[in-house]
Every structure is written in structure tokens, then in C-alpha cells.
Design a protein around this motif. Structure first.
Motif, PDB file in Angstrom:
ATOM      1  N   THR A  57     -15.648  59.634 -39.378  1.00 60.04           N
ATOM      2  CA  THR A  57     -15.469  61.019 -39.838  1.00 60.04           C
ATOM      3  C   THR A  57     -16.768  61.817 -39.787  1.00 60.04           C
ATOM      4  OG1 THR A  57     -15.900  60.351 -42.117  1.00 60.04           O
ATOM      5  CG2 THR A  57     -13.596  60.341 -41.404  1.00 60.04           C
ATOM      6  N   VAL A  58     -17.850  61.210 -39.320  1.00 61.57           N
ATOM      7  CA  VAL A  58     -19.164  61.872 -39.380  1.00 61.57           C
ATOM      8  C   VAL A  58     -19.506  62.518 -38.037  1.00 61.57           C
ATOM      9  CG1 VAL A  58     -20.045  60.352 -41.175  1.00 61.57           C
ATOM     10  CG2 VAL A  58     -20.320  59.699 -38.782  1.00 61.57           C
ATOM     11  N   PRO A  59     -20.278  63.613 -38.057  1.00 64.45           N
ATOM     12  CA  PRO A  59     -20.574  64.323 -36.807  1.00 64.45           C
ATOM     13  C   PRO A  59     -21.332  63.465 -35.789  1.00 64.45           C
ATOM     14  CG  PRO A  59     -21.508  65.497 -38.728  1.00 64.45           C
ATOM     15  CD  PRO A  59     -20.832  64.276 -39.246  1.00 64.45           C
ATOM     16  N   GLU A  60     -22.200  62.554 -36.261  1.00 64.68           N
ATOM     17  CA  GLU A  60     -23.006  61.770 -35.317  1.00 64.68           C
ATOM     18  C   GLU A  60     -22.201  60.676 -34.625  1.00 64.68           C
ATOM     19  OE1 GLU A  60     -23.320  61.758 -38.644  1.00 64.68           O
ATOM     20  OE2 GLU A  60     -24.141  59.867 -39.417  1.00 64.68           O
ATOM     21  N   GLY A  61     -20.982  60.402 -35.092  1.00 65.70           N
ATOM     22  CA  GLY A  61     -20.134  59.390 -34.456  1.00 65.70           C
ATOM     23  C   GLY A  61     -20.423  57.998 -34.971  1.00 65.70           C
ATOM     24  N   PRO A  62     -19.483  57.063 -34.751  1.00 65.21           N
ATOM     25  CA  PRO A  62     -19.561  55.730 -35.351  1.00 65.21           C
ATOM     26  C   PRO A  62     -20.801  54.926 -34.951  1.00 65.21           C
ATOM     27  CG  PRO A  62     -17.357  56.140 -34.498  1.00 65.21           C
ATOM     28  CD  PRO A  62     -18.203  57.282 -34.035  1.00 65.21           C
ATOM     29  N   VAL A  63     -21.201  54.962 -33.675  1.00 68.07           N
ATOM     30  CA  VAL A  63     -22.303  54.092 -33.250  1.00 68.07           C
ATOM     31  C   VAL A  63     -23.611  54.497 -33.923  1.00 68.07           C
ATOM     32  CG1 VAL A  63     -23.725  53.423 -31.275  1.00 68.07           C
ATOM     33  CG2 VAL A  63     -21.220  53.411 -31.082  1.00 68.07           C
ATOM     34  N   ALA A  64     -23.909  55.790 -33.909  1.00 66.33           N
ATOM     35  CA  ALA A  64     -25.154  56.258 -34.551  1.00 66.33           C
ATOM     36  C   ALA A  64     -25.099  56.005 -36.060  1.00 66.33           C
ATOM     37  CB  ALA A  64     -25.354  57.742 -34.265  1.00 66.33           C
ATOM     38  N   TYR A  65     -23.922  56.214 -36.648  1.00 69.96           N
ATOM     39  CA  TYR A  65     -23.751  55.995 -38.089  1.00 69.96           C
ATOM     40  C   TYR A  65     -24.074  54.549 -38.452  1.00 69.96           C
ATOM     41  CZ  TYR A  65     -21.343  55.731 -42.635  1.00 69.96           C
ATOM     42  OH  TYR A  65     -21.030  55.532 -43.956  1.00 69.96           O
ATOM     43  N   PHE A  66     -23.488  53.613 -37.715  1.00 66.50           N
ATOM     44  CA  PHE A  66     -23.694  52.206 -38.066  1.00 66.50           C
ATOM     45  C   PHE A  66     -25.094  51.727 -37.669  1.00 66.50           C
ATOM     46  CE2 PHE A  66     -19.086  52.033 -38.718  1.00 66.50           C
ATOM     47  CZ  PHE A  66     -19.068  51.344 -39.913  1.00 66.50           C
ATOM     48  N   GLU A  67     -25.638  52.263 -36.581  1.00 65.60           N
ATOM     49  CA  GLU A  67     -27.012  51.872 -36.224  1.00 65.60           C
ATOM     50  C   GLU A  67     -27.980  52.248 -37.340  1.00 65.60           C
ATOM     51  OE1 GLU A  67     -27.241  51.371 -31.403  1.00 65.60           O
ATOM     52  OE2 GLU A  67     -27.749  53.341 -32.249  1.00 65.60           O
ATOM     53  N   ALA A  68     -27.749  53.410 -37.948  1.00 69.44           N
ATOM     54  CA  ALA A  68     -28.622  53.831 -39.064  1.00 69.44           C
ATOM     55  C   ALA A  68     -28.497  52.881 -40.258  1.00 69.44           C
ATOM     56  CB  ALA A  68     -28.270  55.256 -39.479  1.00 69.44           C
ATOM     57  N   LEU A  69     -27.379  52.170 -40.335  1.00 68.06           N
ATOM     58  CA  LEU A  69     -27.195  51.189 -41.422  1.00 68.06           C
ATOM     59  C   LEU A  69     -27.618  49.783 -40.994  1.00 68.06           C
ATOM     60  CD1 LEU A  69     -23.696  52.284 -42.833  1.00 68.06           C
ATOM     61  CD2 LEU A  69     -25.918  52.574 -43.959  1.00 68.06           C
ATOM     62  N   GLY A  70     -28.137  49.652 -39.754  1.00 66.31           N
ATOM     63  CA  GLY A  70     -28.623  48.353 -39.300  1.00 66.31           C
ATOM     64  C   GLY A  70     -27.610  47.527 -38.543  1.00 66.31           C
ATOM     65  N   VAL A  71     -26.491  48.134 -38.144  1.00 66.98           N
ATOM     66  CA  VAL A  71     -25.460  47.405 -37.403  1.00 66.98           C
ATOM     67  C   VAL A  71     -25.623  47.704 -35.914  1.00 66.98           C
ATOM     68  CG1 VAL A  71     -22.975  47.123 -37.031  1.00 66.98           C
ATOM     69  CG2 VAL A  71     -23.866  47.542 -39.340  1.00 66.98           C
ATOM     70  N   PRO A  72     -25.806  46.682 -35.065  1.00 66.39           N
ATOM     71  CA  PRO A  72     -25.937  46.944 -33.630  1.00 66.39           C
ATOM     72  C   PRO A  72     -24.641  47.490 -33.039  1.00 66.39           C
ATOM     73  CG  PRO A  72     -25.867  44.566 -34.070  1.00 66.39           C
ATOM     74  CD  PRO A  72     -25.910  45.256 -35.405  1.00 66.39           C
ATOM     75  N   ALA A  73     -24.773  48.232 -31.958  1.00 65.06           N
ATOM     76  CA  ALA A  73     -23.625  48.921 -31.356  1.00 65.06           C
ATOM     77  C   ALA A  73     -22.513  47.944 -30.964  1.00 65.06           C
ATOM     78  CB  ALA A  73     -24.080  49.724 -30.135  1.00 65.06           C
ATOM     79  N   ASP A  74     -22.905  46.715 -30.572  1.00 64.49           N
ATOM     80  CA  ASP A  74     -21.855  45.784 -30.143  1.00 64.49           C
ATOM     81  C   ASP A  74     -21.077  45.195 -31.313  1.00 64.49           C
ATOM     82  OD1 ASP A  74     -23.627  44.005 -31.216  1.00 64.49           O
ATOM     83  OD2 ASP A  74     -23.992  42.872 -29.376  1.00 64.49           O
ATOM     84  N   GLN A  75     -21.477  45.532 -32.544  1.00 71.05           N
ATOM     85  CA  GLN A  75     -20.682  45.115 -33.707  1.00 71.05           C
ATOM     86  C   GLN A  75     -19.812  46.262 -34.247  1.00 71.05           C
ATOM     87  OE1 GLN A  75     -22.762  43.095 -36.850  1.00 71.05           O
ATOM     88  NE2 GLN A  75     -23.338  41.373 -35.551  1.00 71.05           N
ATOM     89  N   VAL A  76     -19.760  47.369 -33.492  1.00 70.65           N
ATOM     90  CA  VAL A  76     -18.865  48.468 -33.874  1.00 70.65           C
ATOM     91  C   VAL A  76     -17.603  48.356 -33.021  1.00 70.65           C
ATOM     92  CG1 VAL A  76     -18.601  50.966 -34.062  1.00 70.65           C
ATOM     93  CG2 VAL A  76     -20.840  49.908 -34.488  1.00 70.65           C
ATOM     94  N   LEU A  77     -16.436  48.341 -33.670  1.00 71.64           N
ATOM     95  CA  LEU A  77     -15.188  48.130 -32.938  1.00 71.64           C
ATOM     96  C   LEU A  77     -14.932  49.281 -31.963  1.00 71.64           C
ATOM     97  CD1 LEU A  77     -12.899  46.933 -35.868  1.00 71.64           C
ATOM     98  CD2 LEU A  77     -13.761  45.521 -33.981  1.00 71.64           C
ATOM     99  N   PRO A  78     -14.610  48.975 -30.703  1.00 72.44           N
ATOM    100  CA  PRO A  78     -14.338  50.042 -29.724  1.00 72.44           C
ATOM    101  C   PRO A  78     -13.192  50.957 -30.162  1.00 72.44           C
ATOM    102  CG  PRO A  78     -14.389  47.873 -28.668  1.00 72.44           C
ATOM    103  CD  PRO A  78     -14.512  47.629 -30.124  1.00 72.44           C
ATOM    104  N   GLU A  79     -12.203  50.371 -30.862  1.00 76.23           N
ATOM    105  CA  GLU A  79     -11.075  51.209 -31.304  1.00 76.23           C
ATOM    106  C   GLU A  79     -11.531  52.313 -32.252  1.00 76.23           C
ATOM    107  OE1 GLU A  79     -11.355  47.815 -31.435  1.00 76.23           O
ATOM    108  OE2 GLU A  79      -9.402  46.997 -32.014  1.00 76.23           O
ATOM    109  N   LEU A  80     -12.601  52.025 -33.015  1.00 75.25           N
ATOM    110  CA  LEU A  80     -13.094  53.045 -33.942  1.00 75.25           C
ATOM    111  C   LEU A  80     -13.606  54.255 -33.155  1.00 75.25           C
ATOM    112  CD1 LEU A  80     -13.651  53.692 -36.942  1.00 75.25           C
ATOM    113  CD2 LEU A  80     -15.895  52.645 -36.668  1.00 75.25           C
TER     114      LEU A  80
END
Lengths: 351, 351
Positions: A57-80
Motif C-alpha cells: 500500500t506504500v508509494p515506494e512499492g513492496p521491494v523498496a519497503y522491505f529492503e528498508a526493513l532489511g529483507v532482500p528482494a528475493d524474499q519478497v513474494l512476486p505475487e505481492l
């Protein structure tokens, strides 16, 4: 991550897998007459691979959001990423719902029985968010507070800090059917007679939910999966964590429930849902009394007495517009009435 | 009936016995400046032989009342007959309260710690009453419904009928201190900051209650003892049953509680009390957050997060004007913060 344990598969049909995609999911909205994304027979098992709304729901999108929390992009579900591109309709909640699933033969006034067979994490982390205007104490905090929680390798707990462990006890915050036509199109945020965002944390694997059916096929949705939460969800969110939810569907003809009920091996649960907690309490008490009269055959005064002496009332959820109070009865108290047989939770005949 | 088990006596002073009589008891009313019927030092143990109100408020008197329920006259406590002759003051509740007990050195802003050592039945029966205008569903019943419940010989349960057993789990529905001067003289029916008719069924032997002190000596009352009740007490009464309540008193200087708290070996409980359940919920949440910040040293956002993820909220009592919601935290969740040491429940130093 994990698969459904073999013991749960014994004697059950192999689950159909429902993926989350632009075609099978959408933002949190219930319409009375949705098109099903899957149709199954009563008795069918379905594994619904849900995705949590956090980061979508955030403007920066899921990958940038989770990277800022320390989650690498490959741990973000593609469906999200895929669902995040769907325009969010006016009036929808922030949740991502997968469904609806049509169960053949389910008709208005029937009851849809949803046996929760397994709830397994799809990623090794969840997120808790609170802040100003969040939860029961909306004026407590001045700043938004977001924390990533990593699940321990054995999937037993999330470390809270200071040695504190938050037990991992995954469940679906939302399980719902399509609302009655008279309700129109509604946000999935407040739970209601059709279930929805009840956030009842005891609906873990091994429990069963009973929902009144308002539309042909029932039209079952799930989502908003949680890894841990106290009764009340008072700080606004649980540990929001994408899960694969495996359920089996059964249909009770003519069960005619007013509000959702549920059970596990040890408890029967009757729900009261209303924006006012006092009214939710009255409904929960009425629901358990109705259960004791209609299903267990008690006289009204004895049913009311039983509810005062042997039912416990807890606040399942206090933060989603409508609140949920659950009346809990331990099955050991009722089993003698049936000579130890399985307790029915709803009336009507199994289809 | 039973006496306090030896194991509870180990290392404790022998209890002073406080009988119920015209001199030591009265109808349910709290005044800010009562005369104590007993004065003890902190650390003292007292066995308070209470009597239930049932049968004392009816025109025919206790003996005729109980004989109609099948109880022989010699099983009716003589103190009940004695107290029934006291004129009932305007504004009092129906409860018979024994006390107050003054604890030397307790001053306003201190906390009175009440360790519940034993709760033992004084007669082998209790009574449950419900009917029109009773409880959460006041419009359910058309006729008053009274049932005598006989305790089984091993004191494990009351038979409900149909093989159902109601577990015997005795506790004092009312434990209170004198209210603040500003509150004036008040009925003992609604629970409030000074405790009172909280009907919190987990305050069995082995639990500890913490009450804010408003008056010199604290002025402790108890009564309204119950043999069994669900969380909520929704049908208006519990199984009302005369008990001997043995407690030990301790005083925390400067604990400055706003609302009662409690604990047992496994749980910490923070109470929210208000006539509106939503407001009781807010208070209970604020109380557990305050506990986590002030006593356990958490930051406000982490305390709020903890309350949402690890506290459960249950309705202790919903029928006495003011209602009680209890926030429950399992001690296992908090113990790591203190390296396994005993958890403090209130601040301030033990006197």
C-alpha cells in the motif's frame, strides 16, 4: 516453507492449489455477487497461497519497503508486486483477499463449514505496525512504529527482544463468505455476520469455522494471515505474515446461523460482532444461549444459567470498526449430554 | 468444612479468625471513613468467615427460604440469620460484607497486597439465581429461576444435570478497600478503582490481588463468595456459596496504582473497570501498557506492541453496573527480562 503434514492428509482429497494473482485476488472488498475464481465440490480441500498486505500500500512499492526493513528482494513474494499494481477501489480495506471460491450446492440459509487443516508461512518474516490513531489507545503514540519480526528456524517463535519469545501460532485474520445482497458492497475491514476480519487468534490449524451462507456457492475468501496476536489485537495489527492456508469445505443444509461459530478439539466458540462492545457482548451471550437451546436441547433458563456458570467471554478483536466477543465453552462440560459423541456446533444436516 | 492446608501455613503467621456478626458485618456499602472491626500488622494472616447474601434479603427469612430449597435448618449458618436482622441502609447492594480490617501503616498512595491463601466452603451447597432483568440478556426469561447446587463430597464439582459437572473453583466476588473521600458513600454493587464486586473468577487460592489504598489502614472488606462462575457472570449471579477466606496482607509504600491488578503463578492481570465495555477495554489496555513501561521498563511503542501481540483481554464481569475487562499476560513471556526472577506487579517498596 513447510507443507501440510502427512497426518492431516490421511483420508482427505489432495488439495487444489489456489495461487494469488491479479486474476484470483484483490483489495479488501466484499460484493454480494462476485464471480468465483475457483469452484469446488463439498468435501474438497484447497490450499490458498495468500499474501499479506504489508508493503503493497506504500508509494515506494513492496521491494523498496522491505529492503528498508532489511529483507532482500528475493524474499519478497512476486505475487505481492503483482497485486500491488491493481488499482485500489474506493471503500476497500488495505487487505489482499484471495478468492472467492464457490462451493457447489451451498445455498442461502446453509452453513459453510471450513476446516482449517494447515497454516504455513510462505516467507520467514512478518511485520507489526502501530502508531498514532492505531488500535484501542489511538492517542498513545506520536510516531508510527514498524518492526520486522524474523521467525526462528524451527518456526516456534519470533524474538521480541530481551529474551522474550512470541509464540508462532499462525491463522487467517480474514475468512469470509459474500455478504447478503441487502448489505451491498462493503469494506473487508469490519467483521460482520459473514465473518471477515474477525482476527480470532484461535482459528489455527485444527480448528473449524462455521459461516452463514448468503449467496449461492457461499463465495469464500481468505487473507490477512497472522503469525501471532493476543486476543484483542489492541495495537491495531498482528504480526502480518504471508501464509499458505489449507482448508476443507463442507456444507450443512439449513443450518441457518445468525453469526459465525467455531470449534477446536476442546472448545465451542459463539461470536458476537458489533461496533459497540456491550452490544457484541449481548450478541455473544445470545448466540451461546441459542446454541445450547437449539443444538444441545436445553431449556432457556438452564441455557442462560449454563452460560453464566460455564461460558467464558473474551475480546477477540477490538480495533476494526466492528468488534468481536467470543463466548467459549469447554467441550468437556457438554460431552456428557451426548454420551461422549462428537458435539454438533450447528443444526441442519451435512450435505 | 475444610481447613487451610498445612502447606500454606509453612512460614506464615497463624491466621487471626474474623467471624461474621452484627458487629463485624453489614449490607453492601462502602464509606470513606469506616471504623475497623479488626486491626492487624502487615504480614498478618486473617481467616474471614463470610456469609453469602442468598436467603437474607427475602421476607420469609433465611430458614424458610432454604427449607423450600431442601436445605435443613441446621445447615443454614446462624450468622446469616443474625445479619438478616440488620436494617438494610438505603443505597446498599444485597451483599453481606465482613470488615473492614485496618492494616497498620497503609496510607493513601500505597498499595495493599492481598495474598489469597485459602477459600473453603462453610456449607455444602450454593445457589444460582437468574430471571427477568438479570444479567446481559435481561429480556430472555419471563420467570425468576433459582437452583440449589449441592457440592459433591470431594468438593470437586456441582452436578448441573445430564452428567454435566461444574468445576468447584471458589473465590471471593468482592475484595475491596474503602473508597476515596471524594467518592463518598457508595453501593458495593459496581466494582471500581477500590476493587469491590469485580467477580474475577481467577482470584482463587494461590492468587494475589493488589488494590490502591485511599484511606489510612486501607480498610479491607470481603464477601460475595462464589463456588463457580464463567468469565462474564452473564446470567447475573455465580453459584453463591458461603466461604472462609484466608488472606495475608502486605503493604507497598508508594505503589500508587490507578486500578486493581492481580497475579497468580502463571499470569499478571491488569484491570479496566467502567460502565461502558469499550471504555473498560481502553482502561485495561492503558493499565497493561503502564505496567510494561513503569514496572518492566519498556518503551511506550514496544509496550503497546507487546500488549497487542502477547496480552489477552477477557470480560471478567459484565453485569454489575460497572464492568470489568482484564488484560492477561502470561509470565513466561516476561520472565526473560528479569533472568527468571519473580516478576514485580506493582512499583514501590514492600513495607
Amino acid at each position: 516453507m513447510s507443507e501440510m503434514p502427512d497426518r492431516l492428509r490421511d483420508g482427505l482429497p489432495k488439495p487444489v492449489v489456489l495461487e494469488t494473482s491479479r486474476k484470483t485476488a484483490g483489495w479488501g472488498l466484499f460484493t454480494p455477487h462476485p464471480e468465483p475464481v475457483l469452484t469446488v465440490q463439498p468435501g474438497a480441500c484447497v490450499t490458498i497461497k495468500t499474501v499479506s498486505w504489508v508493503g503493497a500500500t506504500v508509494p515506494e512499492g513492496p521491494v523498496a519497503y522491505f529492503e528498508a526493513l532489511g529483507v532482500p528482494a528475493d524474499q519478497v513474494l512476486p505475487e505481492l508486486l503483482e497485486v500491488a499494481t491493481i488499482p485500489r477501489p474506493e471503500g476497500s480495506s488495505c487487505h489482499i483477499l484471495t478468492g472467492p471460491i464457490s462451493i457447489e450446492g451451498a445455498e442461502p440459509d446453509d452453513v459453510l463449514e471450513v476446516r482449517v487443516l494447515d497454516v504455513s508461512p510462505r516467507v520467514p518474516y512478518g511485520v507489526h505496525i502501530t502508531g498514532p490513531d492505531c488500535g484501542v489507545l489511538g492517542d498513545l503514540l506520536e510516531r508510527r512504529s514498524t518492526r520486522l519480526f524474523r521467525l526462528d528456524p524451527e518456526q516456534r517463535f519470533y524474538p521480541f527482544g530481551g529474551g522474550i519469545e512470541i509464540p508462532f501460532r499462525p491463522f487467517a485474520g480474514i475468512m469470509a463468505v459474500a455478504p447478503p445482497t441487502s448489505a451491498g458492497t462493503v469494506s473487508a475491514n469490519p467483521p460482520d455476520r459473514w465473518g471477515g476480519n474477525m482476527d480470532f487468534r484461535d482459528l489455527v490449524a485444527g480448528s473449524t469455522l462455521y459461516l452463514p451462507v448468503f449467496q449461492p456457492g457461499g463465495m469464500f475468501y481468505t487473507g490477512d494471515t497472522h503469525g501471532a496476536q493476543g486476543h484483542g489485537e489492541v495495537s491495531q495489527t498482528a504480526i502480518e505474515h504471508s501464509m499458505a492456508v489449507t482448508v476443507q469445505f463442507l456444507v450443512h443444509k439449513g443450518g441457518a446461523l445468525k453469526f459465525p461459530r467455531a470449534e477446536d478439539a476442546d472448545h465451542v466458540w459463539c461470536m458476537g460482532i458489533h461496533e459497540d462492545l456491550d452490544e457484541a457482548m449481548r450478541i455473544a451471550n445470545r448466540e451461546v444461549v441459542d446454541y445450547l437451546i437449539a443444538v444441545m436441547g436445553m431449556r432457556d433458563d438452564e441455557a442462560y444459567r449454563f452460560s453464566g456458570l460455564l461460558a467464558d467471554f473474551k475480546v477477540a478483536e477490538a480495533v476494526n470498526g466492528n468488534k468481536v466477543i467470543v463466548a467459549e465453552v469447554h467441550k468437556d462440560r457438554l460431552r456428557p449430554l451426548l454420551g461422549g459423541a462428537d458435539l454438533p456446533v450447528v443444526g441442519g444436516g451435512l450435505h
